[in-house]
Design a protein around this motif. Structure first.
Motif, short mmCIF file in Angstrom:
data_model
loop_
_atom_site.label_atom_id
_atom_site.label_comp_id
_atom_site.label_asym_id
_atom_site.label_seq_id
_atom_site.Cartn_x
_atom_site.Cartn_y
_atom_site.Cartn_z
N ASP A 1 84.27 -19.56 51.90
CA ASP A 1 84.27 -20.67 52.87
C ASP A 1 83.18 -20.53 53.92
OD1 ASP A 1 85.26 -18.49 54.15
OD2 ASP A 1 87.14 -19.42 54.82
N GLY A 2 82.23 -19.62 53.69
CA GLY A 2 81.16 -19.42 54.65
C GLY A 2 81.48 -18.40 55.72
N GLN A 3 82.72 -17.93 55.77
CA GLN A 3 83.11 -16.93 56.73
C GLN A 3 82.93 -15.53 56.12
OE1 GLN A 3 83.96 -17.89 59.88
NE2 GLN A 3 83.52 -19.98 59.17
N HIS A 4 83.36 -14.53 56.87
CA HIS A 4 83.30 -13.15 56.38
C HIS A 4 84.70 -12.55 56.36
CE1 HIS A 4 79.04 -13.70 57.40
NE2 HIS A 4 78.80 -12.68 56.58
N VAL A 5 84.91 -11.62 55.47
CA VAL A 5 86.20 -10.97 55.33
C VAL A 5 85.97 -9.48 55.13
CG1 VAL A 5 86.25 -11.34 52.82
CG2 VAL A 5 88.38 -10.97 54.07
N ARG A 6 86.88 -8.68 55.68
CA ARG A 6 86.83 -7.24 55.47
C ARG A 6 87.43 -6.90 54.11
NH1 ARG A 6 83.53 -4.34 58.88
NH2 ARG A 6 83.58 -5.34 60.92
N VAL A 7 86.72 -6.09 53.34
CA VAL A 7 87.19 -5.66 52.03
C VAL A 7 87.27 -4.14 52.03
CG1 VAL A 7 86.78 -5.64 49.55
CG2 VAL A 7 86.20 -7.67 50.89
N ILE A 8 88.45 -3.61 51.78
CA ILE A 8 88.65 -2.16 51.72
C ILE A 8 88.46 -1.70 50.29
CG2 ILE A 8 90.28 -0.28 52.09
CD1 ILE A 8 91.60 -1.96 54.23
N ARG A 9 87.59 -0.73 50.09
CA ARG A 9 87.37 -0.22 48.74
C ARG A 9 86.96 1.24 48.80
NH1 ARG A 9 83.14 -4.29 48.41
NH2 ARG A 9 84.38 -5.13 46.72
N LEU A 10 87.11 1.89 47.68
CA LEU A 10 86.68 3.27 47.53
C LEU A 10 85.22 3.28 47.11
CD1 LEU A 10 89.76 4.70 45.62
CD2 LEU A 10 89.19 5.08 48.01
N VAL A 11 84.41 4.01 47.83
CA VAL A 11 82.99 4.11 47.51
C VAL A 11 82.56 5.57 47.61
CG1 VAL A 11 82.49 1.79 48.38
CG2 VAL A 11 82.26 3.76 49.89
N ARG A 12 81.38 5.83 47.15
CA ARG A 12 80.82 7.17 47.33
C ARG A 12 79.33 7.02 47.62
NH1 ARG A 12 82.67 10.56 42.99
NH2 ARG A 12 81.35 9.30 41.65
N TYR A 13 78.90 7.66 48.68
CA TYR A 13 77.48 7.68 49.04
C TYR A 13 76.91 9.05 48.70
CZ TYR A 13 77.95 3.31 51.67
OH TYR A 13 78.15 1.99 52.03
N SER A 14 75.75 9.05 48.11
CA SER A 14 75.09 10.31 47.77
C SER A 14 73.59 10.14 47.90
CB SER A 14 75.46 10.74 46.34
OG SER A 14 75.18 9.69 45.42
N ALA A 15 72.90 11.25 47.92
CA ALA A 15 71.44 11.25 48.07
C ALA A 15 70.89 12.50 47.42
CB ALA A 15 71.05 11.19 49.55
N ARG A 16 69.58 12.58 47.38
CA ARG A 16 68.91 13.77 46.86
C ARG A 16 68.30 14.53 48.03
NH1 ARG A 16 64.33 13.04 42.41
NH2 ARG A 16 66.17 12.38 41.20
N CYS A 17 68.59 15.82 48.10
CA CYS A 17 68.09 16.64 49.20
C CYS A 17 66.57 16.78 49.08
CB CYS A 17 68.74 18.02 49.16
SG CYS A 17 68.20 19.12 50.49
N PRO A 18 65.82 16.40 50.13
CA PRO A 18 64.36 16.50 50.06
C PRO A 18 63.86 17.94 50.12
CG PRO A 18 65.03 15.80 52.24
CD PRO A 18 66.27 15.84 51.41
N LYS A 19 64.71 18.88 50.52
CA LYS A 19 64.28 20.27 50.64
C LYS A 19 64.40 21.03 49.33
CE LYS A 19 65.56 20.51 55.53
NZ LYS A 19 66.43 21.19 56.54
#
Length: 373
Positions: free
Chosen positions: A311-329
């Motif tokens: 409807d053009g509005q915003h809604v909060r969505v709860i979900r399971l996520v995982r953030y990861s990265a590659r160590c530059p060192k």
């Protein structure tokens, strides 16, 4: 023995996008390799990328797979396809598609040629599920590398019968447009990618498998859980206090000790079950409680993200996520952990190989982090 015959095979693509590439069939040691001579460039999602772009996309795909931790058979199949495709490109050879025997060899799976098709059918089904869950992360990883394409394993189902088996290959798809430009990474910093795990505990799957949008009855249930639970815990403490203060002369000392122990248990359970609720409201992202996760998952976050509604509005969505990265060192994977006393109220990225020294901040909006040590 080598023979070449003109042939046509369909290369499956997302949704109902398909094309008919002209291929050249080559038989080597009983294994069929189908050399792709031409692909219809009229399909908008399949790109005719140059060799350098394809190599970079394959490197990004392999880098993302490295972040996944323990390698399953399904991910080993994906890695084998990507590495073999990269090898052919580095050697200046044309891209090809493979049969199940070829793929089993790439995955270093000791299976006879007669059983390869049945073995791969089960593995590929699992691979498709895992890749679908992680497509956002694969795209983000390629986007952060400055690419406009990403690598994607694809199965082309055969028509059945002798000589019409399914084939497998890596194809290159156009990256969807992002809502914002990729932010610059601080010197020595990291760029995180989000991959949806979608592996909640069995009792939670019906509620959160596709996200728990806080609207309608779900929003009411979420608020009842938080405020209702707080009211129940408070009422129990009031009852215990009244029992101890108004009838202390008639309650044996052993019963008093039992009531105090019961109060401690109630307080601990209240904190364990309600603390994530209040911290999620306050911080928008926290480490997911183990009670919500499958036993196979680790390093998972619980996120309440703002997403556009119909409807053009915003809604909060709860979900399971995982953030990861590659160590530059050191090049190892970086996963998020609670900052605890050193970084209170924050999630920080720690290198799997050197967690005490290689530590990075985490910004959920920019998906970047700066060195903290």
């Amino acid at each position: 023995m080598t023979s070449c015959v003109g042939n046509e095979a369909s290369l499956a693509s997302t949704g109902n996008q398909k094309q008919l590439p002209t291929v050249e069939e080559t038989v080597q040691d009983g294994n069929i390799l189908l050399k792709i001579n031409n692909i219809d460039s009229g399909q908008p999602q399949i790109l005719q990328a140059n060799e350098n772009e394809r190599l970079a996309a394959l490197d990004a795909f392999l880098g993302f797979l490295k972040l996944q931790g323990k390698e399953t058979k399904a991910l080993r199949v994906a890695r084998g396809l990507a590495e073999h495709t990269r090898k052919r490109l580095n050697e200046g050879k044309a891209l090809v598609v493979y049969n199940s025997v070829n793929v089993a060899e790439m995955a270093e799976q000791p299976v006879t040629p007669e059983r390869a098709t049945a073995w791969l059918a089960k593995i590929w089904s699992n691979l498709e599920e895992r890749l679908e869950e992680r497509e956002t992360g694969i795209q983000d990883f390629a986007r952060q590398a400055g690419l406009s394409i990403y690598a994607w394993p694809r199965k082309t189902s055969g028509a059945g019968g002798a000589g019409n088996n399914s084939t497998y290959a890596i194809e290159f798809l156009k990256l969807p447009s992002a809502n914002a430009h990729s932010p610059e990474i601080a010197p020595g910093g990291v760029a995180y990618v989000q991959d949806l795990t979608l592996k909640p505990a069995f009792w939670l799957k019906p509620l959160i498998r596709t996200g728990f949008a806080l609207k309608g009855w779900r929003r009411v249930a979420f608020l009842v859980y938080g405020f209702g639970g707080l009211a129940v815990i408070g009422a129990l403490f009031v009852l215990l206090w009244l029992a101890l203060t108004t009838q202390s002369a008639r309650i044996p000392s052993g019963d008093i000790a039992t009531l105090i122990l019961f109060a401690a248990v109630v307080g601990w359970l209240g904190f364990a079950f309600l603390s994530p609720f209040w911290r999620l409201i306050d911080l928008r992202i926290i480490m997911a409680p183990d009670l919500l996760l499958s036993l196979r998952e680790r390093g998972v976050q619980l996120e309440a993200a703002k997403e556009p509604a119909g409807d053009g509005q915003h809604v909060r969505v709860i979900r399971l996520v995982r953030y990861s990265a590659r160590c530059p060192k050191c090049g190892e994977a970086v996963h998020l952990y609670n900052g605890r006393r050193e970084f209170p109220g924050r999630l920080v990225g720690k290198c799997d190989e050197h967690p005490a020294e290689h530590v990075y901040s985490f910004d959920r909006f920019t998906k970047t982090g700066s060195p903290l040590r």
